[in-house]
Design a protein around this motif. Structure first.
Motif, PDB file in Angstrom:
ATOM      1  N   VAL A  64       0.849  -1.194   0.000  1.00 35.60           N
ATOM      2  CA  VAL A  64       0.000   0.000   0.000  1.00 35.60           C
ATOM      3  C   VAL A  64       0.885   1.244   0.000  1.00 35.60           C
ATOM      4  CG1 VAL A  64      -1.807   1.266   1.223  1.00 35.60           C
ATOM      5  CG2 VAL A  64      -1.805  -1.241   1.259  1.00 35.60           C
ATOM      6  N   PRO A  65       0.742   2.137  -0.966  1.00 32.80           N
ATOM      7  CA  PRO A  65       1.595   3.328  -1.028  1.00 32.80           C
ATOM      8  C   PRO A  65       1.217   4.356   0.030  1.00 32.80           C
ATOM      9  CG  PRO A  65      -0.044   3.389  -2.777  1.00 32.80           C
ATOM     10  CD  PRO A  65      -0.192   2.054  -2.107  1.00 32.80           C
ATOM     11  N   ASN A  66       2.111   5.290   0.281  1.00 27.17           N
ATOM     12  CA  ASN A  66       1.859   6.324   1.284  1.00 27.17           C
ATOM     13  C   ASN A  66       0.742   7.276   0.886  1.00 27.17           C
ATOM     14  OD1 ASN A  66       3.850   5.393   3.055  1.00 27.17           O
ATOM     15  ND2 ASN A  66       5.466   6.570   2.041  1.00 27.17           N
ATOM     16  N   SER A  67       0.319   7.214  -0.357  1.00 28.23           N
ATOM     17  CA  SER A  67      -0.796   8.048  -0.816  1.00 28.23           C
ATOM     18  C   SER A  67      -2.124   7.606  -0.218  1.00 28.23           C
ATOM     19  CB  SER A  67      -0.883   8.004  -2.341  1.00 28.23           C
ATOM     20  OG  SER A  67      -1.005   6.649  -2.782  1.00 28.23           O
ATOM     21  N   HIS A  68      -2.143   6.425   0.393  1.00 24.58           N
ATOM     22  CA  HIS A  68      -3.375   5.849   0.933  1.00 24.58           C
ATOM     23  C   HIS A  68      -3.256   5.633   2.439  1.00 24.58           C
ATOM     24  CE1 HIS A  68      -3.951   5.075  -3.316  1.00 24.58           C
ATOM     25  NE2 HIS A  68      -5.152   4.550  -3.104  1.00 24.58           N
ATOM     26  N   ALA A  69      -4.347   5.927   3.144  1.00 23.15           N
ATOM     27  CA  ALA A  69      -4.445   5.646   4.574  1.00 23.15           C
ATOM     28  C   ALA A  69      -5.106   4.289   4.779  1.00 23.15           C
ATOM     29  CB  ALA A  69      -5.266   6.727   5.265  1.00 23.15           C
ATOM     30  N   ILE A  70      -4.740   3.602   5.859  1.00 23.91           N
ATOM     31  CA  ILE A  70      -5.392   2.348   6.248  1.00 23.91           C
ATOM     32  C   ILE A  70      -6.188   2.628   7.517  1.00 23.91           C
ATOM     33  CG2 ILE A  70      -5.058  -0.041   6.975  1.00 23.91           C
ATOM     34  CD1 ILE A  70      -2.495  -0.081   5.313  1.00 23.91           C
ATOM     35  N   LEU A  71      -7.486   2.365   7.449  1.00 25.16           N
ATOM     36  CA  LEU A  71      -8.391   2.676   8.546  1.00 25.16           C
ATOM     37  C   LEU A  71      -9.134   1.416   8.972  1.00 25.16           C
ATOM     38  CD1 LEU A  71      -9.937   5.897   6.929  1.00 25.16           C
ATOM     39  CD2 LEU A  71      -7.983   5.792   8.506  1.00 25.16           C
ATOM     40  N   PHE A  72      -9.577   1.408  10.223  1.00 23.67           N
ATOM     41  CA  PHE A  72     -10.287   0.258  10.777  1.00 23.67           C
ATOM     42  C   PHE A  72     -11.627   0.721  11.338  1.00 23.67           C
ATOM     43  CE2 PHE A  72      -5.726  -0.431  11.167  1.00 23.67           C
ATOM     44  CZ  PHE A  72      -5.576  -1.655  10.519  1.00 23.67           C
ATOM     45  N   THR A  73     -12.680  -0.030  11.006  1.00 26.06           N
ATOM     46  CA  THR A  73     -14.009   0.370  11.462  1.00 26.06           C
ATOM     47  C   THR A  73     -14.880  -0.868  11.639  1.00 26.06           C
ATOM     48  OG1 THR A  73     -15.851   1.886  11.014  1.00 26.06           O
ATOM     49  CG2 THR A  73     -14.922   0.718   9.122  1.00 26.06           C
ATOM     50  N   GLN A  74     -16.156  -0.629  11.905  1.00 26.35           N
ATOM     51  CA  GLN A  74     -17.122  -1.694  12.138  1.00 26.35           C
ATOM     52  C   GLN A  74     -18.203  -1.659  11.060  1.00 26.35           C
ATOM     53  OE1 GLN A  74     -18.219  -1.829  16.462  1.00 26.35           O
ATOM     54  NE2 GLN A  74     -16.758  -0.172  16.670  1.00 26.35           N
ATOM     55  N   GLY A  75     -19.124  -2.587  11.113  1.00 23.42           N
ATOM     56  CA  GLY A  75     -20.276  -2.553  10.217  1.00 23.42           C
ATOM     57  C   GLY A  75     -20.181  -3.432   8.998  1.00 23.42           C
ATOM     58  N   LEU A 229      -8.946 -13.262   6.964  1.00 24.63           N
ATOM     59  CA  LEU A 229      -8.060 -12.556   7.883  1.00 24.63           C
ATOM     60  C   LEU A 229      -8.405 -12.691   9.355  1.00 24.63           C
ATOM     61  CD1 LEU A 229      -5.635 -10.700   8.147  1.00 24.63           C
ATOM     62  CD2 LEU A 229      -7.124  -8.748   7.697  1.00 24.63           C
ATOM     63  N   GLY A 230      -9.672 -12.711   9.721  1.00 27.81           N
ATOM     64  CA  GLY A 230      -9.993 -12.713  11.146  1.00 27.81           C
ATOM     65  C   GLY A 230     -11.453 -13.020  11.403  1.00 27.81           C
ATOM     66  N   PRO A 231     -11.900 -12.835  12.630  1.00 24.22           N
ATOM     67  CA  PRO A 231     -13.318 -13.048  12.954  1.00 24.22           C
ATOM     68  C   PRO A 231     -14.154 -11.848  12.549  1.00 24.22           C
ATOM     69  CG  PRO A 231     -12.096 -12.495  14.930  1.00 24.22           C
ATOM     70  CD  PRO A 231     -11.082 -12.563  13.833  1.00 24.22           C
ATOM     71  N   ALA A 232     -15.451 -12.057  12.485  1.00 26.99           N
ATOM     72  CA  ALA A 232     -16.369 -10.990  12.090  1.00 26.99           C
ATOM     73  C   ALA A 232     -16.280  -9.810  13.057  1.00 26.99           C
ATOM     74  CB  ALA A 232     -17.796 -11.534  12.043  1.00 26.99           C
ATOM     75  N   GLY A 233     -16.575  -8.627  12.531  1.00 29.60           N
ATOM     76  CA  GLY A 233     -16.633  -7.429  13.363  1.00 29.60           C
ATOM     77  C   GLY A 233     -15.750  -6.309  12.886  1.00 29.60           C
ATOM     78  N   LEU A 234     -14.704  -6.621  12.132  1.00 32.13           N
ATOM     79  CA  LEU A 234     -13.748  -5.616  11.682  1.00 32.13           C
ATOM     80  C   LEU A 234     -13.854  -5.416  10.180  1.00 32.13           C
ATOM     81  CD1 LEU A 234     -11.234  -3.785  12.116  1.00 32.13           C
ATOM     82  CD2 LEU A 234      -9.833  -5.844  11.770  1.00 32.13           C
ATOM     83  N   LEU A 260     -20.850  10.911  12.174  1.00 36.48           N
ATOM     84  CA  LEU A 260     -19.416  11.010  12.458  1.00 36.48           C
ATOM     85  C   LEU A 260     -18.697   9.676  12.332  1.00 36.48           C
ATOM     86  CD1 LEU A 260     -19.172  13.496  15.474  1.00 36.48           C
ATOM     87  CD2 LEU A 260     -18.238  13.799  13.173  1.00 36.48           C
ATOM     88  N   CYS A 261     -19.320   8.620  12.812  1.00 33.49           N
ATOM     89  CA  CYS A 261     -18.640   7.322  12.794  1.00 33.49           C
ATOM     90  C   CYS A 261     -18.585   6.710  11.405  1.00 33.49           C
ATOM     91  CB  CYS A 261     -19.305   6.360  13.775  1.00 33.49           C
ATOM     92  SG  CYS A 261     -19.001   6.778  15.511  1.00 33.49           S
ATOM     93  N   THR A 262     -19.259   7.328  10.443  1.00 29.11           N
ATOM     94  CA  THR A 262     -19.226   6.858   9.060  1.00 29.11           C
ATOM     95  C   THR A 262     -18.262   7.674   8.212  1.00 29.11           C
ATOM     96  OG1 THR A 262     -21.571   6.322   9.335  1.00 29.11           O
ATOM     97  CG2 THR A 262     -20.722   6.234   7.121  1.00 29.11           C
ATOM     98  N   ALA A 263     -17.845   8.818   8.734  1.00 23.13           N
ATOM     99  CA  ALA A 263     -16.975   9.719   7.985  1.00 23.13           C
ATOM    100  C   ALA A 263     -15.524   9.246   8.044  1.00 23.13           C
ATOM    101  CB  ALA A 263     -17.085  11.135   8.542  1.00 23.13           C
ATOM    102  N   TYR A 264     -14.887   9.144   6.908  1.00 22.45           N
ATOM    103  CA  TYR A 264     -13.490   8.713   6.871  1.00 22.45           C
ATOM    104  C   TYR A 264     -12.583   9.718   7.578  1.00 22.45           C
ATOM    105  CZ  TYR A 264     -15.161   5.405   3.325  1.00 22.45           C
ATOM    106  OH  TYR A 264     -15.838   4.412   2.655  1.00 22.45           O
ATOM    107  N   ARG A 265     -12.957  10.991   7.555  1.00 15.17           N
ATOM    108  CA  ARG A 265     -12.155  11.999   8.254  1.00 15.17           C
ATOM    109  C   ARG A 265     -12.103  11.713   9.753  1.00 15.17           C
ATOM    110  NH1 ARG A 265      -8.296  15.117   7.085  1.00 15.17           N
ATOM    111  NH2 ARG A 265      -9.381  16.060   5.317  1.00 15.17           N
ATOM    112  N   THR A 266     -13.221  11.294  10.323  1.00 11.87           N
ATOM    113  CA  THR A 266     -13.247  10.974  11.753  1.00 11.87           C
ATOM    114  C   THR A 266     -12.285   9.827  12.058  1.00 11.87           C
ATOM    115  OG1 THR A 266     -15.573  11.616  11.857  1.00 11.87           O
ATOM    116  CG2 THR A 266     -14.722  10.310  13.690  1.00 11.87           C
ATOM    117  N   LEU A 267     -12.341   8.769  11.252  1.00  9.35           N
ATOM    118  CA  LEU A 267     -11.463   7.622  11.462  1.00  9.35           C
ATOM    119  C   LEU A 267     -10.002   8.024  11.320  1.00  9.35           C
ATOM    120  CD1 LEU A 267     -13.436   4.948   9.397  1.00  9.35           C
ATOM    121  CD2 LEU A 267     -13.253   5.050  11.885  1.00  9.35           C
TER     122      LEU A 267
END
Length: 408
Positions: A64-75, A229-234, A260-267
């Motif tokens: 993944v290049p530095n031009s991209h952020a990696i974020l973690f959320t739910q849903g 990769l893992g269990p459900a939830g992430l 707010l919790c859906t906005a990528y800026r918040t994450l």
């Protein structure tokens, strides 16, 4: 303790047994803190450091290049059907504040149940118009999701300056997948995209099983982790940084307000810790990533891609043998079959139940197809070994030969 079943289920999927044993230890004592991972504060320095490590491993493995952020959320992926639309509409409003809603066009490629649901959600939310770039049902004799449209038949009609262009790399329910090799006529048509296209890829059911083609050209890639990769939830998001915008400012320009919790800026602004994340799922996903790195190094995606191709080839060979004998019937076109989820029917009244009963008797689980389409679905995620696949293949051939003998 009974023997562990061979889990061919579509998700939540099988996980490596060694990882599950490590996770059991972490439930009691996470990194010598004296507190279990399911109990520790997500704001503790130990967990923050761990989360950074998970991000780093994903970045290394997927390049993944530095031009991209990696974020973690739910849903899960389904929540991203909405989040993608809202965030990308906000970006479009920021860039083109004077446009009317009908001028804000969202392009969708429909190849299966999940991309169909994503399209319907975009229409439901409004804020723009939806253009169906291609619908694979139009290229099916039965009007079903049984194919990936070919580049060669002029199937794709992209818009100019769209808000987003969405596709689902692998359709878990319907068993079709864009070919992973560029140049294949059923690969995603990157070469047909308008310049500077805001491309969105749903990689939920093939994430971390192979390199993502042209990852750097995507605006957003997202995936629920409960397949490879893992269990459900992430849910993992890979978001190009120019797509992380001030959603409140965009709302002042007429964009749909975003929770707010859906906005990528918040994450992004809170390093994915604005609220409590799915801590246990992050922990186990991190253990899986670490095992990948230990086993294959930073080129693990290429290794897993080769294993995926080998495992699915074995199942498709057995399926073809069953088709030749009139026992099985594939649900998808030969050039469109998924390497993750192989789907087929068992021919004859009551034969599906008979086949499934045979798998259950041999301690193989999760092989019944999705309730919307029926049949058999064989999910071949990373934790399914080649020897486990061979066990299933041996039974498929045994079943075919037994049915053929009865027919004679």
């Amino acid at each position: 303790m009974p023997a562990r079943a061979l889990n061919f289920g579509a998700g939540p999927s099988a996980l490596p047994e060694s990882v599950l044993r490590q996770a059991g230890e972490g439930l009691l004592n996470f990194q010598d803190t004296g507190i279990g991972i399911a109990e520790i504060s997500h704001r503790s320095k130990e967990f923050k450091t761990y989360l950074q490590g998970v991000e780093s491993d994903i970045r290394k493995l997927l390049k993944v290049p530095n031009s991209h952020a990696i974020l973690f959320t739910q849903g899960g992926g389904s929540a991203q059907f909405s989040a993608v639309v809202l965030n990308m509409l906000a970006r479009h409003h920021e860039r083109y504040p004077a446009l009317e809603p009908e001028q804000r066009v969202m392009d969708y490629v429909i190849t299966g149940s999940w991309s169909d649901k994503a399209t319907k959600e975009a229409r439901r939310l409004g804020g723009g118009t939806v253009n169906v770039v291609a619908d694979s049902r139009k290229f099916s004799a039965q009007g079903k999701f049984d194919n990936i449209p070919s580049h060669k038949n002029d199937a794709y009609k992209f818009s100019k300056n769209p808000v987003l262009i969405y596709y689902c790399a692998n359709e878990t329910v319907d068993g079709v997948e864009f070919a992973r090799e560029e140049g294949n006529e059923t690969s995603f048509p990157f070469h047909l995209l308008p310049e500077d296209s805001p491309l969105v890829g749903d990689y939920s059911s093939s994430f971390m099983s192979h390199p993502i083609p042209r990852l750097q050209n995507h605006a957003i890639i997202y995936a629920g982790v409960q397949k490879n990769l893992g269990p459900a939830g992430l849910t993992v998001l890979i978001v190009r940084k120019d797509c992380i915008v001030d959603v409140d400012k965009a709302a002042q320009n007429g964009a749909i307000p975003i929770p707010l919790c859906t906005a990528y800026r918040t994450l992004a602004d809170h390093q994915s810790l604005y609220n409590t994340p799915p801590v246990l799922s992050i922990y186990i996903s991190g253990l899986v990533l670490r095992q990948m790195m230990l086993e294959f190094g930073e080129d693990a995606m290429e290794k897993y891609a080769a294993l995926s191709a080998s495992k699915s080839a074995k199942v498709y060979d057995a399926l073809k043998r069953g088709e030749q004998k009139g026992v099985f019937k594939s649900k998808v076109r030969n050039d469109s079959g998924s390497q993750m989820n192989v789907v087929f029917d068992v021919v004859g009244e009551g034969k599906l139940d008979q086949f499934i009963a045979g798998t259950e008797a041999r301690n193989m689980k999760g092989l019944r197809g999705h309730r919307s389409v029926g049949g058999v679905r064989v999910s071949l995620y990373n934790a399914i070994s080649e020897s486990q696949v061979q066990t299933l293949v041996d039974y498929m051939i045994e079943f075919v030969e037994a049915e053929s003998a009865v027919a004679q």
